[in-house]
Design a protein around this motif. Sequence first.
Motif, PDB file in Angstrom:
ATOM      1  N   LYS A   1       4.663 -19.044  -7.755  1.00 31.99           N
ATOM      2  CA  LYS A   1       3.487 -18.361  -8.291  1.00 31.99           C
ATOM      3  C   LYS A   1       3.143 -18.827  -9.699  1.00 31.99           C
TER       4      LYS A   1
ATOM      5  N   VAL B   1      -1.075  -7.346  -9.710  1.00 32.58           N
ATOM      6  CA  VAL B   1       0.046  -6.543  -9.199  1.00 32.58           C
ATOM      7  C   VAL B   1      -0.214  -5.037  -9.320  1.00 32.58           C
TER       8      VAL B   1
ATOM      9  N   LEU C   1       5.945  -2.464  -0.070  1.00 30.84           N
ATOM     10  CA  LEU C   1       4.832  -1.802   0.608  1.00 30.84           C
ATOM     11  C   LEU C   1       3.925  -2.858   1.263  1.00 30.84           C
ATOM     12  N   SER C   2       3.610  -3.927   0.521  1.00 31.04           N
ATOM     13  CA  SER C   2       2.582  -4.893   0.949  1.00 31.04           C
ATOM     14  C   SER C   2       2.992  -5.707   2.171  1.00 31.04           C
TER      15      SER C   2
ATOM     16  N   LEU D   1       4.903 -14.777 -14.057  1.00 27.89           N
ATOM     17  CA  LEU D   1       6.069 -13.922 -13.769  1.00 27.89           C
ATOM     18  C   LEU D   1       7.101 -14.702 -12.969  1.00 27.89           C
TER      19      LEU D   1
ATOM     20  N   LEU E   1       5.641  -8.538   2.653  1.00 22.68           N
ATOM     21  CA  LEU E   1       5.337  -9.662   1.743  1.00 22.68           C
ATOM     22  C   LEU E   1       5.448  -9.240   0.280  1.00 22.68           C
TER      23      LEU E   1
ATOM     24  N   SER F   1      -4.310  -4.559  -0.798  1.00 20.86           N
ATOM     25  CA  SER F   1      -5.112  -3.461  -1.354  1.00 20.86           C
ATOM     26  C   SER F   1      -5.186  -2.310  -0.358  1.00 20.86           C
TER      27      SER F   1
ATOM     28  N   GLY G   1      -1.968  -3.044  -7.414  1.00 20.48           N
ATOM     29  CA  GLY G   1      -3.382  -2.717  -7.219  1.00 20.48           C
ATOM     30  C   GLY G   1      -4.205  -3.563  -8.169  1.00 20.48           C
TER      31      GLY G   1
HETATM   32  C1  FAD Z   1       3.347 -10.739  -9.203  1.00 21.79           C
HETATM   33  C2  FAD Z   1       3.167  -9.786  -8.063  1.00 21.79           C
HETATM   34  C3  FAD Z   1       4.185  -8.915  -7.731  1.00 21.79           C
HETATM   35  C4  FAD Z   1       4.043  -8.050  -6.641  1.00 21.79           C
HETATM   36  N1  FAD Z   1       5.081  -7.212  -6.314  1.00 21.79           N
HETATM   37  C5  FAD Z   1       4.966  -6.399  -5.243  1.00 21.79           C
HETATM   38  C6  FAD Z   1       6.057  -5.557  -4.853  1.00 21.79           C
HETATM   39  O1  FAD Z   1       7.114  -5.521  -5.499  1.00 21.79           O
HETATM   40  N2  FAD Z   1       5.925  -4.785  -3.753  1.00 21.79           N
HETATM   41  C7  FAD Z   1       4.785  -4.786  -3.011  1.00 21.79           C
HETATM   42  O2  FAD Z   1       4.730  -4.037  -2.032  1.00 21.79           O
HETATM   43  N3  FAD Z   1       3.731  -5.572  -3.352  1.00 21.79           N
HETATM   44  C8  FAD Z   1       3.792  -6.385  -4.439  1.00 21.79           C
HETATM   45  N4  FAD Z   1       2.736  -7.202  -4.790  1.00 21.79           N
HETATM   46  C9  FAD Z   1       1.538  -7.218  -3.960  1.00 21.79           C
HETATM   47  C10 FAD Z   1       0.335  -6.612  -4.642  1.00 21.79           C
HETATM   48  O3  FAD Z   1       0.440  -5.227  -4.704  1.00 21.79           O
HETATM   49  C11 FAD Z   1      -0.908  -7.109  -3.885  1.00 21.79           C
HETATM   50  O4  FAD Z   1      -1.018  -8.500  -4.138  1.00 21.79           O
HETATM   51  C12 FAD Z   1      -2.152  -6.404  -4.348  1.00 21.79           C
HETATM   52  O5  FAD Z   1      -2.139  -5.078  -3.932  1.00 21.79           O
HETATM   53  C13 FAD Z   1      -3.408  -7.095  -3.798  1.00 21.79           C
HETATM   54  O6  FAD Z   1      -3.307  -7.306  -2.419  1.00 21.79           O
HETATM   55  P1  FAD Z   1      -3.708  -8.723  -1.790  1.00 21.79           P
HETATM   56  O7  FAD Z   1      -3.002  -9.762  -2.563  1.00 21.79           O
HETATM   57  O8  FAD Z   1      -3.499  -8.647  -0.338  1.00 21.79           O
HETATM   58  O9  FAD Z   1      -5.254  -8.857  -2.082  1.00 21.79           O
HETATM   59  P2  FAD Z   1      -6.439  -8.297  -1.180  1.00 21.79           P
HETATM   60  O10 FAD Z   1      -6.198  -6.881  -0.848  1.00 21.79           O
HETATM   61  O11 FAD Z   1      -6.654  -9.259  -0.036  1.00 21.79           O
HETATM   62  O12 FAD Z   1      -7.665  -8.390  -2.164  1.00 21.79           O
HETATM   63  C14 FAD Z   1      -8.380  -9.612  -2.391  1.00 21.79           C
HETATM   64  C15 FAD Z   1      -9.543  -9.314  -3.330  1.00 21.79           C
HETATM   65  O13 FAD Z   1     -10.407  -8.336  -2.746  1.00 21.79           O
HETATM   66  C16 FAD Z   1     -10.566  -7.220  -3.616  1.00 21.79           C
HETATM   67  N5  FAD Z   1     -10.656  -6.005  -2.815  1.00 21.79           N
HETATM   68  C17 FAD Z   1      -9.848  -5.632  -1.795  1.00 21.79           C
HETATM   69  N6  FAD Z   1     -10.235  -4.436  -1.294  1.00 21.79           N
HETATM   70  C18 FAD Z   1     -11.309  -4.049  -2.037  1.00 21.79           C
HETATM   71  C19 FAD Z   1     -12.177  -2.917  -2.027  1.00 21.79           C
HETATM   72  N7  FAD Z   1     -12.000  -1.927  -1.146  1.00 21.79           N
HETATM   73  N8  FAD Z   1     -13.166  -2.868  -2.943  1.00 21.79           N
HETATM   74  C20 FAD Z   1     -13.348  -3.845  -3.832  1.00 21.79           C
HETATM   75  N9  FAD Z   1     -12.574  -4.960  -3.889  1.00 21.79           N
HETATM   76  C21 FAD Z   1     -11.573  -5.049  -3.011  1.00 21.79           C
HETATM   77  C22 FAD Z   1      -9.318  -7.222  -4.493  1.00 21.79           C
HETATM   78  O14 FAD Z   1      -9.585  -6.598  -5.719  1.00 21.79           O
HETATM   79  C23 FAD Z   1      -9.063  -8.708  -4.666  1.00 21.79           C
HETATM   80  O15 FAD Z   1      -9.879  -9.194  -5.691  1.00 21.79           O
HETATM   81  C24 FAD Z   1       2.837  -8.069  -5.873  1.00 21.79           C
HETATM   82  C25 FAD Z   1       1.813  -8.934  -6.231  1.00 21.79           C
HETATM   83  C26 FAD Z   1       1.954  -9.788  -7.307  1.00 21.79           C
HETATM   84  C27 FAD Z   1       0.815 -10.700  -7.670  1.00 21.79           C
END
Ligand code: FAD
Length: 379
Positions: free
Chosen positions: A202, A358, A127-128, A205, A157, A134, A360
């Motif tokens: 990373k 992870v 999805l990401s 994990l 990603l 987020s 959300g």
């Molecule tokens: C180990 C791991 C495995 C993963 N596996 C997958 C996978 O299989 N498939 C997939 O699709 N994705 C995967 N992900 C991605 C994961 O879902 C995202 O990293 C996560 O949703 C956060 O997105 P971001 O890293 O872009 O952070 P951002 O969205 O950039 O957020 C950065 C910071 O801002 C805060 N923030 C953002 N928006 C808001 C808001 N509206 N209000 C308050 N605070 C906010 C967040 O809490 C965070 O602290 C994985 C991530 C990890 C770490």
Amino acid sequence: MITLLPQCSAQEASYLQQAETLCREALEPFLLEDEQKEYFRRSVFDSFKQVGLTALLIPKVWGGLEQSPTLYYRLLTLLARYSASFSITVGVHQMIQAAILQFGSDSQKQMFLKPLATGNALGAFSLSESGSGSDASALKTTATLTPEGYRLNGTKLWCSNGSDADLFLVMARTGEAGPKGISAFIVLKNTPGFSIGKKEKKLGLKTSSLTELIFDQCLIPTTQLLGREGEGFKVALSQLDAGRIGIAATALGLAQEALERVWSAGCKEQFAFPVGLRSEWAAHYASLQAAYSLLLVAARERELGNPITTIASQCKLVISDLAMRMTSDAVETAGYAGIQPSFGLERLMRDAKALQIVEGTNQIQKLVLSRELEKQVQV
Ligand SMILES: Cc1cc2nc3c(=O)[nH]c(=O)nc-3n(C[C@H](O)[C@H](O)[C@H](O)COP(=O)(O)OP(=O)(O)OC[C@H]3O[C@@H](n4cnc5c(N)ncnc54)[C@H](O)[C@@H]3O)c2cc1C
């Protein structure tokens, strides 16, 4: 082993016993080596498929074991005590199966669900994207309908299992901006125009791969659209709630492992364990039982088919934060041994940190819960 209540039935205990034996024989001996090499050991996954543990929740007709969510989450907790990475691998694999079960046609179930359920294929969920973690509904990868099928273009990603999966559930944009313009596609490894990009380094994990997925004029048959066009965000969200309970179950395993290791090493005087620290860990024991109770409530709600968005967010937030606290305290309690990889505690802490992000981030779970409070409590 620490007893958390209520205990499982004799039949559940026998499944878990089988799983534990496999973990001890196939996974534990390689933990340190695989962690250092950041290597996913497919043979472990293969050994689990032999006893049907890769498809606990799937109906028998599609090759699963048709067991309860409670047993499934207990299994993830057990796996996480050996390897949270492996628990994530199984959790993601289960999410894809559940999506196909819920939204797929019979022919899609025959063609794609069965190989996943029997463990002959490994699944991944994508999805990401950069700029839409987020805010997932802002994704930019496109899927354009042509006479030959859908042409996918873009880069996804952070796809867990990315390097190792055979089948990917990919969300791409087929229409307007926002959630209603997103569709879900089943994409097979080796499809021309689809390649696995950079593998991420990373903190935690480490033995579950996390990669980019690159689509360059990748042609996907219309028969591989899952659900209807424009339903992709719904498909993704439908699995994220259950997935969040899975993250909580994984976190619980880390917390439990931290408590058992600290307590047994402290009592054997492998490191100093003063009385003050004993009472701190006794309090953690109480928190662990509370976390387990919450997990079981969430599992039960899923079993009953009730809405689980709120309880899933509560679970993910509370239990992954507890795991972070307990694993970090474990490292500190063990002193120097705590930061030695061979002692095993620092890995628990690194894995716990990743669980707060992870599926959300925990900040996003707080957002979900504050919206729920606004609905429930009138001001
Ligand atoms: C180990 C791991 C495995 C993963 N596996 C997958 C996978 O299989 N498939 C997939 O699709 N994705 C995967 N992900 C991605 C994961 O879902 C995202 O990293 C996560 O949703 C956060 O997105 P971001 O890293 O872009 O952070 P951002 O969205 O950039 O957020 C950065 C910071 O801002 C805060 N923030 C953002 N928006 C808001 C808001 N509206 N209000 C308050 N605070 C906010 C967040 O809490 C965070 O602290 C994985 C991530 C990890 C770490």
